[in-house]
Design a protein around this motif. Structure first.
Motif, PDB file in Angstrom:
ATOM      1  N   ILE B   8       0.836  -1.196   0.000  1.00 14.85           N
ATOM      2  CA  ILE B   8       0.000   0.000   0.000  1.00 14.85           C
ATOM      3  C   ILE B   8       0.873   1.248   0.000  1.00 14.85           C
ATOM      4  O   ILE B   8       0.619   2.217  -0.720  1.00 14.85           O
ATOM      5  CB  ILE B   8      -0.963   0.031   1.207  1.00 14.85           C
ATOM      6  CG1 ILE B   8      -1.991  -1.096   1.066  1.00 14.85           C
ATOM      7  CG2 ILE B   8      -1.676   1.362   1.300  1.00 14.85           C
ATOM      8  CD1 ILE B   8      -2.989  -1.148   2.203  1.00 14.85           C
ATOM      9  N   SER B   9       1.958   1.195   0.788  1.00 19.14           N
ATOM     10  CA  SER B   9       2.847   2.353   0.834  1.00 19.14           C
ATOM     11  C   SER B   9       3.462   2.616  -0.528  1.00 19.14           C
ATOM     12  O   SER B   9       3.551   3.749  -0.979  1.00 19.14           O
ATOM     13  CB  SER B   9       3.979   2.139   1.838  1.00 19.14           C
ATOM     14  OG  SER B   9       3.464   1.778   3.085  1.00 19.14           O
ATOM     15  N   LEU B  12       0.961   4.094  -2.809  1.00 21.96           N
ATOM     16  CA  LEU B  12       0.708   5.483  -2.446  1.00 21.96           C
ATOM     17  C   LEU B  12       1.820   6.384  -2.944  1.00 21.96           C
ATOM     18  O   LEU B  12       1.585   7.472  -3.451  1.00 21.96           O
ATOM     19  CB  LEU B  12       0.596   5.593  -0.927  1.00 21.96           C
ATOM     20  CG  LEU B  12      -0.476   6.545  -0.449  1.00 21.96           C
ATOM     21  CD1 LEU B  12      -1.834   6.111  -0.933  1.00 21.96           C
ATOM     22  CD2 LEU B  12      -0.469   6.614   1.058  1.00 21.96           C
ATOM     23  N   THR B  13       3.079   5.883  -2.763  1.00 23.36           N
ATOM     24  CA  THR B  13       4.204   6.676  -3.229  1.00 23.36           C
ATOM     25  C   THR B  13       4.091   6.924  -4.715  1.00 23.36           C
ATOM     26  O   THR B  13       4.335   8.024  -5.192  1.00 23.36           O
ATOM     27  CB  THR B  13       5.524   5.927  -2.963  1.00 23.36           C
ATOM     28  OG1 THR B  13       5.462   5.336  -1.671  1.00 23.36           O
ATOM     29  CG2 THR B  13       6.699   6.869  -3.040  1.00 23.36           C
ATOM     30  N   ILE B  16       1.186   9.458  -5.338  1.00 20.66           N
ATOM     31  CA  ILE B  16       1.361  10.830  -4.865  1.00 20.66           C
ATOM     32  C   ILE B  16       2.538  11.534  -5.521  1.00 20.66           C
ATOM     33  O   ILE B  16       2.442  12.689  -5.890  1.00 20.66           O
ATOM     34  CB  ILE B  16       1.519  10.865  -3.338  1.00 20.66           C
ATOM     35  CG1 ILE B  16       0.204  10.463  -2.688  1.00 20.66           C
ATOM     36  CG2 ILE B  16       1.911  12.235  -2.862  1.00 20.66           C
ATOM     37  CD1 ILE B  16       0.250  10.445  -1.186  1.00 20.66           C
ATOM     38  N   SER B  17       3.663  10.866  -5.657  1.00 18.15           N
ATOM     39  CA  SER B  17       4.792  11.618  -6.206  1.00 18.15           C
ATOM     40  C   SER B  17       5.614  10.808  -7.181  1.00 18.15           C
ATOM     41  O   SER B  17       6.776  10.559  -6.950  1.00 18.15           O
ATOM     42  CB  SER B  17       5.693  12.113  -5.084  1.00 18.15           C
ATOM     43  OG  SER B  17       6.126  11.014  -4.293  1.00 18.15           O
ATOM     44  N   ARG B  72       1.897  27.178  -4.981  1.00 20.06           N
ATOM     45  CA  ARG B  72       2.236  25.848  -5.487  1.00 20.06           C
ATOM     46  C   ARG B  72       2.845  25.885  -6.876  1.00 20.06           C
ATOM     47  O   ARG B  72       3.119  24.857  -7.454  1.00 20.06           O
ATOM     48  CB  ARG B  72       0.975  24.992  -5.549  1.00 20.06           C
ATOM     49  CG  ARG B  72       0.211  25.039  -4.246  1.00 20.06           C
ATOM     50  CD  ARG B  72      -1.122  24.390  -4.384  1.00 20.06           C
ATOM     51  NE  ARG B  72      -0.952  22.968  -4.162  1.00 20.06           N
ATOM     52  CZ  ARG B  72      -1.944  22.122  -4.053  1.00 20.06           C
ATOM     53  NH1 ARG B  72      -3.163  22.528  -4.175  1.00 20.06           N
ATOM     54  NH2 ARG B  72      -1.718  20.863  -3.854  1.00 20.06           N
TER      55      ARG B  72
ATOM     56  N   SER C   9       5.695  14.611   1.013  1.00 22.41           N
ATOM     57  CA  SER C   9       4.460  14.626   0.250  1.00 22.41           C
ATOM     58  C   SER C   9       3.496  13.562   0.752  1.00 22.41           C
ATOM     59  O   SER C   9       2.298  13.661   0.586  1.00 22.41           O
ATOM     60  CB  SER C   9       4.732  14.436  -1.239  1.00 22.41           C
ATOM     61  OG  SER C   9       5.444  13.238  -1.416  1.00 22.41           O
ATOM     62  N   ILE C  10       4.013  12.492   1.361  1.00 20.68           N
ATOM     63  CA  ILE C  10       3.130  11.482   1.937  1.00 20.68           C
ATOM     64  C   ILE C  10       2.774  11.846   3.358  1.00 20.68           C
ATOM     65  O   ILE C  10       1.629  11.754   3.776  1.00 20.68           O
ATOM     66  CB  ILE C  10       3.801  10.091   1.952  1.00 20.68           C
ATOM     67  CG1 ILE C  10       4.268   9.700   0.572  1.00 20.68           C
ATOM     68  CG2 ILE C  10       2.849   9.057   2.519  1.00 20.68           C
ATOM     69  CD1 ILE C  10       4.968   8.384   0.541  1.00 20.68           C
TER      70      ILE C  10
END
Lengths: 405, 301, 261
Positions: B8-9, B12-13, B16-17, B72, C9-10
């Motif tokens: 999951i991490s 997510l990484t 997100i980025s 931003r 960012s996380i």
């Protein structure tokens, strides 16, 4: 606290001429010359009451008067600002005002601000207007009315200006979300005595804002200010013996506030028509002692102060250059203490009266640098209702002052 | 369990980025630059436009939403030369974004990339809101847009080196279409050479310079000051003596003054889009000039 | 040990969520400790969780405003119930609070019995999902908490029990969805315990203890790949103990007993 001017008027005029000359030289922004602007503000006032101004339930600071009658000068300001290097921005504002025949120079702002900390962080240090509330950080010549709202006059002596440091952070959200904290000296009204070795006052604020479509934008803020106060002085009273005793307060003070503003303009083009609706509410709790300094024997009382108030104002520009505005102020005070007579003498007895005021104004701005305003108010700050009429001009010379939302 | 959390991490990484999918945030002050940014940057950029064609770019409220957007941004694309001096500096100071401060790579001022017209010799406030660095409305000359596009390409490459090839391809494609379009426009606009126009504000200088149109007068007695009845009267006199072909205004300038003058002098009045989004069919820079030239020719008849 | 997992960012939104929870829970926690109603927050948080689960069971969208309304209503009903019982049967208040907690927990289990994801949802409710929080979830909470803090600091002295309980319900409803039931309890009680004897600046110290706990916990969760909610409970306890220990050792603070001990 105002300093009596030791600058002879000749030097004062020299400063004014020098700034005119520099304005002529500094034509472009981005030059190495700082941005210099001079604001000239003159007024004519007429009241129906001859009695002294009071605001029962509130200790008023020296600045909190309704102004003089007849022709008089308002708040003339000289402001100098510039990027210092790529790290800092600096600004200085002096107010040049005339009080009962003496010209006084007051340092209103003298601060530096970081430009490139990054991550939305900013540090501001020096003397600055606190960023609590909505109106507090705006210069008087930008206001939509000639005077401050009644709650600002009652609680802050018009505006809180203090020496210290502010840290603020713009959170990286889609919505505008800014958080800030301030730590200041706490010597100027409404704080006093520079308690805790010159670290007497602190403040915290959050601000949110966003657009709704193209035509609307809003901003909402919550703020909190607190101070440890030693000997805050307010306007003096005469007691029966004819001696002037000055009410002073020592203790704690906490102010909480909400502010909200809504702006509308057709398609977001504010030149033709625009509407602004603004409201703020503040509540203050104080706990300490009030003394009548200079009285003999020394009169004092414990004091638990509970004051609050709000204002609602709306300004509508109906055709280019012309605007009309209405403002309503409402205050209430519920102070308690051990000696009611001393409280009353200090002006802290609300006398069962609810101060309120209605103001109507009309102004004409030939360009964004000049404005003429007519303002009429029905002022019920104290029992005798007062009708105030003002005529005011405000002109700005010099740098293209960019203003906040 | 641990595997589950780890995966999951990782997911997510990636979401997100991910370097592959991270878009460059571009803040365009005006719609014309937004359009240019779209042409050159395409999918690699996430673009926000601060103003619309219906707003006067000299006078924009420093709204909280703009502060949040600038914070931003990786790249700011604005006209510069003082056009946004009334609102942009405050926003930049409040946003605390050091990537886009003036002088940094992230701050692109289109007007400073080209030669400007109307540079005044002396300046003072009695002359109205005069731009000391010359007329900033540079987007209305397609030749200047080509020069600006080249400079913007270089800037995009330096901010996002991984996308360099992508931007170059898009630039080449744009240049080809643009140069073709310019030839067509110059052909079509032949009939417009030498005509005389009264404008509202001097934002048309670059367009009329390119097309060879003469600016006979302006509704604003001085830049930044709205038209007054007295000034209309003097304009009327001038037009009676030496007739003009039409009166022109932008979508963000109220048409009343222009219409009034048109009535009293029997001159056609025409609203030109001025920038992308200023009329229904104007969705990009190509449409802007096509529609503008067509509208001008229509006003001549 | 995965050092590269410390990615702003996380962790950014999680950190901001933690700071928001800190902002309201430290002052509220002080009051909870003063009043001696320690387990009220556990019970109310669990009731709010029950409301959330009820809303999901009916099939409403998570994150929708209807769900929020149901959750908040559940919390307010729970709070009013306990306020009422406190007024009428104060001797058995502690037992009633405990019973409410157990009833709410069991209710959640029953509702989720037929749901294949039931176990995960329950765990999420207890240990929270702070790492999956996004900025869009944070905004409404930030505005709500600013309003609550304004009411709290503006009217703290006048607040009677009912006002306090209601503010409490609103705050807990929002935070339970961000950080879970256990972390809500920990954020209320642990920093408050640490600062209860501070003569001055108690609130400031409380904020520092709580914020440090959150940062430490998030970092550890990232490096060691552990559930953030659970590990932050431990880091909060750690910072609270270290803080108390420091003041005891330096002897500058006199340690008083809680009223009623």
């Amino acid at each position: 606290m105002k300093k009596k001017s030791i600058v002879p008027e000749l030097l004062l005029w020299a400063i004014v001429f020098a700034s005119f000359y520099s304005v002529a030289l500094a034509a472009k922004q981005g030059d190495f010359n700082p941005d210099i602007s001079l604001t000239l503000d003159g007024r004519y006032g007429s009241y129906s009451n001859d009695t002294d101004y009071e605001l029962p339930g509130f200790m008023l600071g020296a600045e909190a008067t309704r102004g003089e009658q007849g022709f008089h000068l308002g708040h003339n300001e000289l402001s100098i600002s510039s990027n210092v290097d790529d790290l800092f921005y600096g600004k200085l504002t002096t107010a040049i005002a005339d009080h009962e025949g003496t010209t006084e120079i007051e340092l209103e702002e003298a601060y530096i601000e970081t430009l490139t900390l990054g991550q939305g962080m900013k540090v501001k240090a020096g003397r600055f207007f606190s960023d609590i509330g909505y109106l507090n950080n705006q210069h008087g010549h930008v206001w939509d009315f000639m005077d401050a709202p009644l709650i600002y006059r009652g609680l802050f002596g018009n505006q809180i200006i203090d020496d210290g440091v502010q840290l603020s952070w713009l959170v990286p959200t889609e919505l505008y979300f800014k958080v800030g904290v301030e730590a200041t000296r706490g010597e100027r009204f409404p704080a006093g005595g520079a308690a805790n070795e010159g670290k007497g006052a602190q403040a915290a604020f959050v601000k949110f804002g966003d657009d709704v479509g193209v035509s609307h934008a809003w901003q909402l803020g919550f703020s909190h200010w607190r101070a440890d106060i030693e000997d805050r002085e307010s306007g003096g009273h005469d007691d029966l013996a004819g001696a002037v005793s000055v009410p002073t307060y020592s203790g704690e003070s906490q102010v909480s506030g909400i502010d909200f503003i809504w702006k509308w303009s057709p398609n977001g083009n504010s030149r033709e028509r625009n509407l602004k609706i603004q409201a703020e509410y503040f509540t203050r709790k104080e706990d300490g002692e009030v003394e009548l300094a200079g009285s003999n024997p020394l009169a004092q009382t414990t004091y638990q102060g509970d004051q609050s108030g709000w204002y609602l104002q709306s300004v509508y520009q109906f055709i280019p250059r012309w605007r009309v505005g209405y403002r309503y102020d409402h205050l209430s005070a519920n102070n308690e203490g051990s000696d009611a007579a001393v409280l009353a003498e200090a002006g802290l007895d609300s006398e069962g009266h609810t101060p309120e005021r209605s103001t109507l104004m009309l102004d004409y701005s030939h360009s964004e640098f000049s404005r003429i305003r007519l303002q009429v108010a029905k002022d019920d700050s104290y029992e005798d209702s007062d009708t105030l009429v003002f005529l005011q001009y405000i002109v700005t010379l010099g740098a293209h002052g960019a203003h906040r939302f | 369990m641990k595997l589950c959390i780890r995966s999951i991490s990782i997911m997510l990484t990636l979401i997100i980025s991910p370097p592959l999918m991270a878009k460059i945030n571009v803040f365009a002050c005006e719609p014309e630059w937004a359009s240019l940014v779209d042409e050159l940057g395409g999918e690699r950029l996430s673009r926000y436009t601060a103003t619309t064609a219906y707003q006067d770019p000299h006078h924009i409220e420093a709204r909280p939403s703009l502060i949040a957007k600038i914070r931003r941004a990786d790249l700011l694309v604005c006209s510069g030369a003082g056009l946004e001096a009334g609102w942009l500096p405050v926003l930049l100071r409040q946003a605390g974004n050091n990537r886009v401060m003036p002088g940094k790579t992230g701050n692109f001022e289109a007007a400073t990339m080209v030669e400007r017209l109307d540079v005044p010799i002396d300046v003072d406030r009695s002359m109205g809101d005069v731009h000391a660095a010359g007329n900033p409305h540079v987007h209305l000359d397609p030749h200047r847009i080509q020069i600006i596009a080249k400079a913007l390409l270089a800037r995009l490459k330096s901010i996002d080196p991984e996308g360099a090839e992508y931007y170059q391809l898009r630039f080449n494609d744009f240049t080809q279409r643009w140069q073709q379009a310019i030839q067509q426009w110059e052909q079509q606009a032949g009939a417009l050479k030498g005509i005389r126009i009264v404008v509202h504000h001097r934002d048309w200088v670059y367009l009329f310079d390119w097309l060879g149109i003469e600016i006979t007068g302006a509704l604003e007695p001085k830049p930044g000051l709205p038209a007054t009845v007295g000034h209309l009267a003097s304009l009327k006199q001038m037009i009676t003596a030496t007739p003009v072909d039409m009166i022109v205004h932008t979508p963000y300038q109220g048409p009343r003054a222009a219409k009034r003058l048109a009535q009293i002098t029997h001159t056609p009045v025409v609203e030109l889009p001025y920038t992308v989004g200023g009329a229904e069919q104007v969705n990009n820079l190509f449409d802007l000039f096509t529609v503008t030239i067509a509208t001008l020719k229509g006003g001549l008849k | 040990m995965n050092w590269s997992a410390i990615d702003l960012s996380i962790l950014g939104p999680a950190l901001i969520a933690g700071l928001l929870v800190t902002a309201t829970h430290v002052p509220l926690g002080q009051r909870v400790l003063q009043r001696g109603i320690i387990f009220l927050d556990l019970a109310i948080a669990q009731v709010a969780g029950l409301g959330l689960i009820m809303a999901y069971s009916i099939g409403w969208e998570p994150g929708g405003w209807l769900v929020q309304l149901v959750t908040m209503s559940a919390a307010i009903v729970g709070v009013l119930l306990l306020y009422y019982t406190d007024k009428h049967w104060p001797q058995i208040q502690e037992a009633l609070i405990g019973s409410l907690f157990v009833l709410a927990s069991s209710g959640s289990i029953l509702l989720l019995a037929t749901n294949p994801h039931g176990g995960d949802q329950l765990k999420e409710l207890l240990a929270g999902q702070i790492l999956w929080v996004g900025f869009d979830q944070i905004m409404p909470v930030a505005i709500l908490y600013s309003a609550i803090l304004f009411l709290w600091f503006g009217y703290a002295r006048r607040a009677n029990s009912l006002v306090f309980y209601l503010l409490f319900a609103l705050t807990i409803t929002a935070s339970v969805q961000l950080v879970g039931v256990y972390l809500v309890f920990a954020s209320l009680i642990l920093p408050a315990l640490a600062i209860r004897n501070m003569p001055k600046y108690a609130l400031v110290y409380g904020y520092i203890v709580s914020a440090t706990g959150y940062v430490l916990g998030l970092v550890m969760a990232a490096i060691f790949d552990l559930p953030a909610g659970a590990i932050i409970v431990y880091s909060l306890a750690l910072t609270a103990i270290l803080f108390t220990g420091y003041w005891k050792v330096t002897g500058k603070v006199q340690f008083k007993e809680l009223p009623g001990d």
